[in-house]
Each structure stands twice: as C-alpha cells, then as structure tokens.
Motif scaffolding. Structure first.
Motif, PDB file in Angstrom:
ATOM      1  N   ASN A 284       0.917  -0.507   0.621  1.00 59.07           N
ATOM      2  CA  ASN A 284      -0.056   0.307  -0.071  1.00 59.07           C
ATOM      3  C   ASN A 284       0.986   1.448  -0.219  1.00 59.07           C
ATOM      4  O   ASN A 284       1.826   1.206  -0.024  1.00 59.07           O
ATOM      5  N   PRO A 285       0.436   2.560   0.237  1.00 59.40           N
ATOM      6  CA  PRO A 285       1.336   3.164  -0.151  1.00 59.40           C
ATOM      7  C   PRO A 285       2.475   3.654   1.172  1.00 59.40           C
ATOM      8  O   PRO A 285       2.963   4.704   0.914  1.00 59.40           O
ATOM      9  N   CYS A 286       1.914   3.655   2.209  1.00 62.20           N
ATOM     10  CA  CYS A 286       2.938   4.127   3.541  1.00 62.20           C
ATOM     11  C   CYS A 286       3.980   2.490   3.682  1.00 62.20           C
ATOM     12  O   CYS A 286       4.908   2.222   4.182  1.00 62.20           O
ATOM     13  N   GLY A 287       3.237   1.863   2.491  1.00 62.94           N
ATOM     14  CA  GLY A 287       4.300   0.531   3.148  1.00 62.94           C
ATOM     15  C   GLY A 287       4.045  -1.220   3.833  1.00 62.94           C
ATOM     16  O   GLY A 287       5.461  -1.758   4.252  1.00 62.94           O
ATOM     17  N   GLU A 288       3.209  -0.168   4.697  1.00 58.39           N
ATOM     18  CA  GLU A 288       3.355  -1.524   5.424  1.00 58.39           C
ATOM     19  C   GLU A 288       2.695  -2.791   5.207  1.00 58.39           C
ATOM     20  O   GLU A 288       2.176  -3.348   6.291  1.00 58.39           O
ATOM     21  N   GLN A 289       1.703  -2.396   4.211  1.00 60.62           N
ATOM     22  CA  GLN A 289       0.795  -3.344   4.154  1.00 60.62           C
ATOM     23  C   GLN A 289       1.035  -4.234   2.261  1.00 60.62           C
ATOM     24  O   GLN A 289       0.694  -3.555   1.638  1.00 60.62           O
ATOM     25  N   PRO A 290       2.275  -5.232   2.881  1.00 65.18           N
ATOM     26  CA  PRO A 290       2.130  -5.723   1.658  1.00 65.18           C
ATOM     27  C   PRO A 290       1.286  -6.851   1.192  1.00 65.18           C
ATOM     28  O   PRO A 290       0.133  -7.835   2.050  1.00 65.18           O
ATOM     29  N   LEU A 291       1.202  -6.955  -0.347  1.00 66.03           N
ATOM     30  CA  LEU A 291      -0.460  -7.296  -0.449  1.00 66.03           C
ATOM     31  C   LEU A 291      -0.222  -8.133  -2.003  1.00 66.03           C
ATOM     32  O   LEU A 291       0.349  -7.958  -2.602  1.00 66.03           O
ATOM     33  N   LEU A 292      -1.539  -9.100  -2.313  1.00 69.84           N
ATOM     34  CA  LEU A 292      -1.140 -10.226  -3.638  1.00 69.84           C
ATOM     35  C   LEU A 292      -2.021  -9.180  -4.699  1.00 69.84           C
ATOM     36  O   LEU A 292      -2.691  -8.603  -4.039  1.00 69.84           O
ATOM     37  N   PRO A 293      -1.944  -9.536  -5.747  1.00 62.43           N
ATOM     38  CA  PRO A 293      -2.644  -8.908  -6.591  1.00 62.43           C
ATOM     39  C   PRO A 293      -3.909  -8.500  -6.471  1.00 62.43           C
ATOM     40  O   PRO A 293      -4.696  -9.706  -6.439  1.00 62.43           O
ATOM     41  N   TYR A 294      -5.151  -7.628  -6.277  1.00 58.74           N
ATOM     42  CA  TYR A 294      -6.415  -7.642  -5.991  1.00 58.74           C
ATOM     43  C   TYR A 294      -6.165  -7.885  -4.652  1.00 58.74           C
ATOM     44  O   TYR A 294      -7.817  -7.834  -4.338  1.00 58.74           O
ATOM     45  N   GLU A 295      -5.623  -7.742  -3.415  1.00 53.66           N
ATOM     46  CA  GLU A 295      -6.108  -8.306  -1.945  1.00 53.66           C
ATOM     47  C   GLU A 295      -6.512  -7.088  -1.885  1.00 53.66           C
ATOM     48  O   GLU A 295      -5.308  -5.588  -2.527  1.00 53.66           O
ATOM     49  N   ALA A 296      -7.051  -6.308  -0.849  1.00 53.20           N
ATOM     50  CA  ALA A 296      -7.704  -5.626   0.383  1.00 53.20           C
ATOM     51  C   ALA A 296      -6.973  -5.507   1.812  1.00 53.20           C
ATOM     52  O   ALA A 296      -7.180  -7.230   1.955  1.00 53.20           O
ATOM     53  N   CYS A 297      -6.715  -5.497   2.665  1.00 50.23           N
ATOM     54  CA  CYS A 297      -6.600  -5.039   3.448  1.00 50.23           C
ATOM     55  C   CYS A 297      -7.417  -3.746   4.175  1.00 50.23           C
ATOM     56  O   CYS A 297      -7.140  -2.600   4.548  1.00 50.23           O
ATOM     57  N   ASN A 298      -8.120  -3.967   5.759  1.00 54.75           N
ATOM     58  CA  ASN A 298      -8.297  -3.183   6.130  1.00 54.75           C
ATOM     59  C   ASN A 298      -7.945  -2.479   7.664  1.00 54.75           C
ATOM     60  O   ASN A 298      -7.433  -4.068   8.284  1.00 54.75           O
ATOM     61  N   LEU A 299      -7.683  -1.559   7.812  1.00 57.59           N
ATOM     62  CA  LEU A 299      -6.847  -0.987   9.398  1.00 57.59           C
ATOM     63  C   LEU A 299      -6.783  -1.127  10.179  1.00 57.59           C
ATOM     64  O   LEU A 299      -8.318  -0.444  10.293  1.00 57.59           O
ATOM     65  N   GLY A 300      -6.845  -1.154  11.465  1.00 56.27           N
ATOM     66  CA  GLY A 300      -6.972  -0.160  12.643  1.00 56.27           C
ATOM     67  C   GLY A 300      -5.802  -0.416  14.126  1.00 56.27           C
ATOM     68  O   GLY A 300      -5.135  -1.672  14.127  1.00 56.27           O
ATOM     69  N   SER A 301      -5.890   0.848  14.551  1.00 53.90           N
ATOM     70  CA  SER A 301      -4.726   0.719  15.904  1.00 53.90           C
ATOM     71  C   SER A 301      -5.219   1.370  16.923  1.00 53.90           C
ATOM     72  O   SER A 301      -6.459   1.551  16.831  1.00 53.90           O
ATOM     73  N   ILE A 302      -4.313   0.271  18.198  1.00 54.73           N
ATOM     74  CA  ILE A 302      -4.453   0.786  19.165  1.00 54.73           C
ATOM     75  C   ILE A 302      -4.003   1.798  19.985  1.00 54.73           C
ATOM     76  O   ILE A 302      -2.930   1.983  19.314  1.00 54.73           O
TER      77      ILE A 302
END
Length: 606
Positions: A284-302
């Motif tokens: 993703n744009p900030c580099g913290e989420q490596p993903l396979l093609p067409y994968e998506a990920c939702n994030l959340g923080s404590i």
C-alpha cells in the motif's frame, strides 16, 4: 448455538461494558478533524453509533437480538473510549452509500495497453474515489527500447506510464475527503531501474506517489561482494549493472529527497502466508501492507497511551482490547463493499486484516523511558508480542466458530485461522488526532507548538502535555517550570535544560537530568535507534511496519546507506528515511523562537 457461545466468550471481555455506552470525551483538535473529514450532519457519538452498527451487521444473524446489541455496544465503546480506531475509510463510509471500508489495495499492472489503461488505471480510479490507497508494481512493464511485437515499434518503458497513473490521481478526490495516494515499485533488477531511482530528482514529478525499490537478497549479496548483477525482464537478460553503483545511487537520492524508499521483497515473501497464490510484489502507499494482486486490507490501531494506568502498562487490558479489535476488523471484511469483483473475491477468500498501534511515544514519556534506549526496545517487543499472541488466539477462535478463511488450504497454516494475516503497524494520521495519541510508533517530532487564534490572531504557545504532567508529578515550582518551557521554545529541544535550570534553581537536579533522556524527539534520536524500534515491532508483526528514520540535515550519504543496510540486517521489511530540510516543503518542522513570553503557556490538548 455453539456459534453464539463462542462469540460471547470473545465479546465478554473486562474493561468494556456490553450494556451501556461509555462517555465520549473529545478534545477540540479531535472534533475539528472529525468535522472536516468524517461527520456529515452528525455528532461524534452518532458517528460511532453508525460505524458500530454497520461493522457489527455481519454477526446479526448469528445470535439472539439481545446478544447482538452487546456486540454493538462493544464496538461502540472501544471507539468512543478512543482505545481503538479503524482506518479512515471505515469512519467515513460505514453505513453510507459507498460503504467501502478498506484502506489498502494492490492492483496488478500487466504489460499491455489494455492492462495499463483499461484495467489498472480504471481500477485505481474506482478504488480511490471511495477512499482507498493503491499500490503498484511496474516491473512487469517491458523496458525502454524493447520491441513491441504488435507494432514493431519500441517500448517507452514503465516511467511514462507511471506518469499517466499520477495524472489520473490528480483528478480524483477520494470519498469527497482526501486526495488519492499511491505506491510505485520497481524491482532492482528491472532494466530501467536507474531512471526509476532518479525519477523524483524533479520535485514536480510523481507528486501523488511514494516510490520504493524492491531490493532482492541476490542484489544485497552482489553489493557485499562488489559484483555486477543481471538486469532482467520476462526471463530475458538486458544487460548488467554494478550493484555498488546502484546501491550508492539509491543512497544519494534518499539523502537528497527522501525517495526512493526500499522494500526488501524477499524478506516480505519469506513471511507470505499464502505462497501457493503467488509472490507478493507490491504494498500500500505507506509500505506497511504487502498484498497480493487484487487483495485489500482494512486497518485499525490500538491507542497504547490508554493502556497506561497509574504509571503501569496494563497488559490485561491490552489483551482484552486486542480480542475485540481483531473481531471488529474481521467483521469489516464482510460489512463493507469493494470497488471491484476481483477485490471482493480476494478480500473475503484471504480475510487479511491489519491491527496495529499508535501512541508508543506517549507510553515512553508516561513510563519515563527514553525512546532511544534498550528499555524502549524491550517495551516495544513486549507490547507487540502481547498483541500478536492475543490476535492469533482470537483469529483461531473465530476460525473455529465462523470457519477459517477460504484459501487456508493454500496457506502455511496447519490449524484453523480466520485471517491469513492479522497485524500491521500503520502510520495513523488523522485517527491519531482523534485518539489523542502520537502517530503510530513514531517519536514525537517536537515538544512545543503554537496556535494562532482565529478570532484575535493571538499566538498561543503550547508545551507537550507529558512534560506538564511530569513537572506536576515531581512538584516543580512555577518559576522552574517556566524556565523549562522557555528553554524548549527557544531551542526546540529538551537538551541542555539541566544547565539552563541551574541558573535559577538548585532543586530537582535528578529530575531535570532525567528529562533530557526521557523527552527526546525525532531529531534527538540517532538513526540506529529509530531502526531498533522498527525492528522490535517488526519481530512480532505479520505484515510490515510504517516508520520514518529521521536524520539531521548535516548527515552524509554514507550515513544513509549504513542505515539502509542496518534495516536489511535487522529483518525489517522496508525502510523510509528523511533528512531534515532535504525538501523545500515538509509537513513538520521545528522552529526555534527568538523570544517567548511564558505567560500564555498552557498544556497542549492532545
């Protein structure tokens, strides 16, 4: 009924009531950012109610109505207490027309005009209009000068096509709230790697992209050996480059502008939990989420600062919150819509989530631990190990209750897991402001701040609230406290405060000396210590860690290169460096005051 019992065990956690809403107390800064970005004719409390209801909805048919209400209370309470925040798209879109809740996407770029313009650029536009960030690996595009068989002409290479992606992003306003953001990646063995590394020599180039070189283990070995390496595309060798020369060029450009960054692509794929689905190529744009093609990920923080109570870090509360946060993020996968059918299929087949943290620097200040100490490294490891353990346990329980992620047979897991990946350390921009925490795992950038009052134009000076608390707890008299504040305002740092204070007071010498070690900021911290903290969090994180390694302006290119190498040897999955003042415009800057009247000093509301 087994599903109901199992889910109840997860939700019936201490610290978070299931029969009432906790009070939602927000500072002015949080309300301001929420009004600007998230609220549309609603109060903050109503926003949290909206989001909690939308996120919990996938569980509605799995339990009795009274039990489902408890889940909605739990989801509301972890947000309203500001102990946990989901990524911005969830706050913006949950329960609304787009209902697109994920932050991170990777879109493949195939080596054809159709793959570039009909597919990748169009897909990017659909994703960004709903608030998602997109990552691309441009390494599949043939190099400049390669033959195009359909026309017998020559390829222009990936760089001109990257500019087309950048121009498209300029026209898109994400979700009505923010501009699009992208990550552009090129493998270090692509024949056009020199042009890619030099691309941001012009500050007007690729303004909507972060750029990173995908560095391989083979390349790093060639650097160590002082050897040449092959430039390859689609199995054809186009020539060779000197590995040390390319490594030096990366360091030079990072010194000059902070870009390109580096991702260690082989280290990323060593931890790929879905190897039978292919290699990970982009983030993703900030580099913290490596993903396979067409994968998506939702994030959340404590919000880690809320885990500190009476000078002690509450690991029991952290474990309880982690269980609720993992369940929340898992629900988001089913609660949200996705902009493309391919993304819907991949997101729900792999069920990746990214639970991270914010406010680590707050915790260091509150526990009186220097960010640049071995004690801070141990603290980082302990916190992330606790989160990782509780997160894995919860995902396993959800897998047993609700079923494992559909592609588990293609994964490295031998037991039921609900999610293919669970933890990620994101940079947490605006959600940190809502939570009243410092960004991600970053140190504080400054200890003093100014604010111009809109009605009178008066400049009000603020000092970091943790310094105010420290001086109150250690019974600093008003004169000594003013000396400390004035020193910070004039010098932009706590360093030297002990000597300055001795001119007016001989008391609190131990506390003053300790302050210089505790209240360090980004520019006070040696780059190696930045890397040590990043590596400590990475040790117990499934995905990757977003972290900026800050340098003073006067460092050398060699200093930059040494830190890039240290990150590689420390098993970081990537690294971003920034030398202070290397760009004409930068988002944060420490300025020393010429003269300061201490009279209007008040604690900073965080």
């Amino acid at each position: 009924m087994s599903e109901v019992i199992g889910l109840q065990e997860i939700f019936e956690q201490p610290f978070y009531p299931l029969n009432k809403h906790v009070d939602c107390v927000l500072p002015e800064a949080a309300i301001t950012v929420m009004e600007k970005k998230y609220l549309r004719g609603e109060s903050p409390e109503e926003m949290f109610v909206r989001v909690a209801a939308a996120v919990a909805k996938p569980l509605q048919d799995k339990m009795a109505p009274e039990d489902f209400e408890k889940i909605r209370f739990a989801f509301y309470n972890i947000m309203a207490s500001r102990d946990f925040m989901p990524n911005s798209p969830t706050l913006m879109n949950a329960g609304r027309a787009f209902n697109q809740l994920a932050a991170c996407f990777v879109v493949p770029v195939e080596d054809s005009m159709e793959g570039i313009f009909r597919d990748a650029i169009a897909d990017m536009a659909l994703i960004q209009r709903t608030g998602g960030g997109t990552g691309f690996d441009f390494s599949r595009l043939r190099p400049k000068g390669a033959v195009v068989s359909s026309t017998m002409g020559e390829s222009s290479g990936p760089i001109p096509f990257m500019r087309a992606f950048n121009a498209c992003t300029d026209t898109i306003k994400q979700g009505g709230a923010r501009r699009g953001a992208n990550m552009g990646i090129l493998r270090v063995d692509h024949p056009d790697i020199r042009e890619f590394i030099m691309l941001k020599s012009d500050p007007n180039e690729m303004t909507n992209f972060n750029l990173s070189v995908a560095v391989t283990d083979a390349f790093m070995k060639a650097v160590d050996a002082g050897e040449k390496y092959d430039l390859v595309h689609n199995g054809k060798v186009y020539g060779q480059e000197d590995a040390v020369e390319i490594w030096n060029l990366i360091g030079e450009r990072a010194w000059a502008s902070g870009e390109p960054g580096v991702i260690f692509i082989d280290k990323i794929n060593e931890k790929n939990t879905l190897p039978l689905l292919g290699d990970i190529e982009a983030t993703n744009p900030c580099g913290e989420q490596p993903l396979l093609p067409y994968e998506a990920c939702n994030l959340g923080s404590i919000n880690l600062r809320n885990m500190v109570e009476n000078g002690t870090f509450n690991y029991d509360k952290l474990r309880a919150l982690t269980a609720l946060a993992v369940t929340y993020l898992d629900c988001v996968i089913d609660a949200g819509n996705y902009p493309l059918p391919q993304i819907t299929e991949m997101a729900r087949a792999n069920r990746k989530i990214g639970l991270g943290v914010m406010g680590f620097a707050d915790v260091c200040y509150m526990l009186e631990i220097g960010y640049d100490t071995a004690q801070a490294v141990r603290l980082a490891e302990q916190i992330m190990r606790c989160i990782q353990s509780a997160a894995k346990e919860t995902s396993n329980k959800l897998g047993e209750i609700l079923g494992p992620f559909p592609n588990i047979a293609k994964s490295v897991y031998t037991h039921k897991m609900r999610n293919a990946a669970i933890t990620t350390i994101a940079p947490t921009g605006t959600i940190s402001i809502i939570a009243g925490a410092n960004y991600g795992i970053e140190p504080f950038f400054a200890l003093s701040y100014t604010k111009k009052l809109a009605d009178t134009g008066e400049i009000i000076h603020f000092v970091n609230e943790h310094i105010e608390t420290y001086m109150q707890e250690h019974n600093f008299d008003p004169l000594l406290a003013d000396v400390v504040k004035t020193h910070i305002f004039k010098n932009g740092t706590i360093k030297g405060v002990y000597k300055a204070a001795l001119q007016v007071s001989k008391g609190h010498q131990d506390e003053l000396m300790a302050m210089e070690d505790i209240f360090v900021t980004a520019q006070d911290i040696a780059p190696v210590d930045h890397v040590h903290i990043q590596a400590a969090f990475q040790k117990y994180t499934d995905n990757a860690v977003s972290k900026t390694i800050n340098f003073n302006n006067n460092v050398s290119i060699k200093d930059i290169q040494n830190i890039l190498r240290l990150a590689y040897k420390s098993n970081c999955k990537g690294i971003t460096v920034y030398r202070d003042g290397c760009r004409d415009s930068q988002p944060l800057k420490v300025e020393k005051a010429v003269a300061v009247d201490p009279a209007p000093l008040v604690p900073l509301a965080m």
